[in-house]
Design an enzyme around this catalytic site. Structure first.
Site, mmCIF file in Angstrom:
data_model
loop_
_atom_site.group_PDB
_atom_site.id
_atom_site.type_symbol
_atom_site.label_atom_id
_atom_site.label_comp_id
_atom_site.label_asym_id
_atom_site.label_seq_id
_atom_site.Cartn_x
_atom_site.Cartn_y
_atom_site.Cartn_z
ATOM 1 N N PHE A 1 1.284 -2.961 4.515
ATOM 2 C CA PHE A 1 1.580 -4.286 5.035
ATOM 3 C C PHE A 1 3.069 -4.555 4.826
ATOM 4 O O PHE A 1 3.664 -4.142 3.834
ATOM 5 C CB PHE A 1 0.776 -5.348 4.295
ATOM 6 C CG PHE A 1 -0.652 -5.482 4.769
ATOM 7 C CD1 PHE A 1 -1.075 -4.923 5.952
ATOM 8 C CD2 PHE A 1 -1.575 -6.188 4.005
ATOM 9 C CE1 PHE A 1 -2.386 -5.058 6.382
ATOM 10 C CE2 PHE A 1 -2.887 -6.337 4.421
ATOM 11 C CZ PHE A 1 -3.294 -5.764 5.614
ATOM 12 N N GLU B 1 -2.576 5.308 13.341
ATOM 13 C CA GLU B 1 -2.171 6.505 12.596
ATOM 14 C C GLU B 1 -2.467 7.768 13.392
ATOM 15 O O GLU B 1 -1.641 8.687 13.439
ATOM 16 C CB GLU B 1 -2.888 6.551 11.250
ATOM 17 C CG GLU B 1 -2.435 7.699 10.360
ATOM 18 C CD GLU B 1 -2.944 7.592 8.937
ATOM 19 O OE1 GLU B 1 -2.444 8.345 8.081
ATOM 20 O OE2 GLU B 1 -3.846 6.760 8.667
ATOM 21 N N LYS C 1 -10.175 7.496 1.026
ATOM 22 C CA LYS C 1 -10.446 6.101 0.670
ATOM 23 C C LYS C 1 -11.930 5.762 0.782
ATOM 24 O O LYS C 1 -12.410 4.835 0.129
ATOM 25 C CB LYS C 1 -9.617 5.157 1.533
ATOM 26 C CG LYS C 1 -8.136 5.111 1.177
ATOM 27 C CD LYS C 1 -7.387 4.096 2.022
ATOM 28 C CE LYS C 1 -5.929 3.975 1.600
ATOM 29 N NZ LYS C 1 -5.130 5.182 1.883
ATOM 30 N N CYS D 1 0.803 -1.230 0.000
ATOM 31 C CA CYS D 1 0.000 0.000 0.000
ATOM 32 C C CYS D 1 0.835 1.279 0.000
ATOM 33 O O CYS D 1 0.276 2.374 -0.109
ATOM 34 C CB CYS D 1 -0.915 0.006 1.213
ATOM 35 S SG CYS D 1 -1.721 -1.571 1.517
ATOM 36 N N HIS E 1 -9.567 1.750 -1.492
ATOM 37 C CA HIS E 1 -8.131 1.595 -1.260
ATOM 38 C C HIS E 1 -7.513 1.029 -2.523
ATOM 39 O O HIS E 1 -7.699 -0.134 -2.863
ATOM 40 C CB HIS E 1 -7.915 0.657 -0.081
ATOM 41 C CG HIS E 1 -6.501 0.608 0.424
ATOM 42 N ND1 HIS E 1 -5.408 0.971 -0.346
ATOM 43 C CD2 HIS E 1 -5.989 0.244 1.643
ATOM 44 C CE1 HIS E 1 -4.295 0.824 0.352
ATOM 45 N NE2 HIS E 1 -4.625 0.383 1.566
ATOM 46 N N HIS F 1 -3.467 7.789 5.653
ATOM 47 C CA HIS F 1 -3.605 6.462 5.062
ATOM 48 C C HIS F 1 -5.036 5.975 5.283
ATOM 49 O O HIS F 1 -5.662 5.469 4.359
ATOM 50 C CB HIS F 1 -2.581 5.504 5.671
ATOM 51 C CG HIS F 1 -2.458 4.224 4.924
ATOM 52 N ND1 HIS F 1 -2.170 4.171 3.584
ATOM 53 C CD2 HIS F 1 -2.606 2.928 5.319
ATOM 54 C CE1 HIS F 1 -2.140 2.907 3.181
ATOM 55 N NE2 HIS F 1 -2.404 2.139 4.217
#
Length: 402
Positions: free
Chosen positions: A390, A305, A326, A162, A331, A294
């Site tokens: 990830f 976050e 998003k 990502c 995403h 994010h």
């Protein structure tokens, strides 16, 4: 070190087939997440996504090109055309020799993989098309852009889940800043919305069946999207000398690794990336007005976050605006940072902060100004774009009004 500016932008995603449509949708808080449409979708437990609708590749590419272009490559070429056209650059001579393209993608030609696995394992065919490998390879989009626009310098693909786009754009920024190139094409592209692509993500149990609700207490997972975002990063003096329109200045970046867990995010890793980008840009925390988060809509990411932002910015965190787009476009995995950079540019150029739509319930673990549900007019001079992937790989970009 040279100053680096953005002189071209292009996109195709669930909100629009170009930048103007996308920014208008962001201003209106439009949701591009809908029922998915592809073969065997009824076999999936997750049937929603930010799918690009109304795009017919046959209207843009000929039959020979279609044998070589996976959907993620098609998206890349569409967005690159818009970005390079806006920049007004023609890559010839020295500019072509040193100009290149750095793109991010997490999956590459996933649709091509999916179609050919079906052909061999489900339909029992013993042969596949001879161009399957060049069609599905991760660097296909970067290579085709380099060929289309005569980019003969450093060209490659970054794949860090990502954070792929932000890592790619950071590399392009570094090349222009160091003087290696006067102009680079950069961004990301992704198209995982096919049966196999969604089925694999289902297995993680981090997907929502109904909506993406970043920072909301009732959030229940992420929603996949697809598309591309492409930009032209150019040396400031080069852009100014030719009278180019400048969209924003890229002023810093940082990349960190959590080195802790393959899927669980780390507050410390995220905070080091955010503070590192500020340090690289020579910016004080209180100068930042907006962060494009994010913000995946998962329980773990959003609270981690927010905690990282609170740690880095201290008392100024309460004055920051932070939103996740998003919830509107989904995403986009490896392309997500690129499409989200458009919201950063909109904040700097137009004074419009994209909202976090789908926000329903206050979460004390996400107690920041998340610009809920409606866009906001605000004058900001510095913005950040966060990407936390990830594998614990983080990349943050800092942009400034010019």
């Amino acid at each position: 070190m040279n100053r680096v500016v953005i002189t071209g932008a292009g996109t195709i995603n669930a909100l629009g087939h170009n930048v103007a449509e996308t920014l208008e949708a962001m201003r209106e808080g439009h949701c591009g997440i809908e029922q998915l449409e592809f073969r065997d979708v009824e076999r999936l437990s997750i049937q929603i996504g930010g799918q690009v609708k109304g795009f017919e590749a046959e209207g843009h590419f000929n039959r020979q090109q279609m044998t070589l272009y996976d959907r993620f490559t098609q998206f890349s070429l569409m967005a690159a055309k818009e970005a390079i056209t806006q920049s007004g650059l023609e890559f010839t001579g020295e500019l072509a020799a040193k100009g290149g393209v750095v793109l991010g993608t997490a999956g590459g030609g996933v649709s091509t993989w999916d179609d050919n696995y079906r052909a061999v394992y489900e339909e029992g065919k013993n042969r596949v098309h001879p161009f399957v490998v060049p069609k599905l390879m991760m660097n296909a989009a970067a290579s085709h852009i380099s060929m289309e626009y005569n980019l003969k310098g450093p060209s490659f693909t970054v794949s860090t889940a990502c954070a792929s786009s932000n890592h790619a754009m950071s590399q392009a920024y570094q090349m222009v800043r160091s003087g290696m190139s006067k102009a680079m094409v950069t961004g990301g592209s992704e198209s995982m919305l096919c049966f196999g692509g969604v089925k694999a993500w289902e297995g993680l149990r981090v997907m929502s069946k109904d909506a993406c609700r970043p920072f909301s207490a009732n959030r229940n997972g992420m929603v996949q999207g697809e598309g591309a975002g492409i930009f032209v990063f150019e040396d400031y003096e080069h852009a100014r000398a030719r009278g180019a329109e400048i969209l924003a200045e890229v002023v810093g970046f940082a990349m960190t690794s959590d080195a802790s867990d393959i899927v669980m995010p780390s507050k410390q890793g995220a905070a080091r990336a955010i503070s590192g980008a500020l340090k690289d840009a020579g910016i004080n925390p209180d100068q930042v007005g907006y962060i494009n988060a994010h913000g995946t809509g998962t329980a773990a990411n959003d609270k981690t976050e927010c905690a990282a932002v609170a740690d880095v910015f201290g008392p100024h965190a309460d004055k920051l605006m932070i939103s996740s787009t998003k919830a509107m476009h989904g995403h986009l995995i490896g392309a997500t940072g690129a499409v989200e950079l458009l919201a950063c540019i909109m904040a700097l150029r137009d004074g419009v902060i994209a909202p976090t739509i789908g926000y329903e319930e206050f979460d004390p673990e996400c107690a920041l100004d998340v610009v809920p549900n409606e866009a906001r007019e605000a004058n900001v001079d510095v913005v950040l774009s966060n990407a936390f992937a990830f594998g614990g790989l983080n990349a943050v970009l800092a942009l400034k009004k010019i």
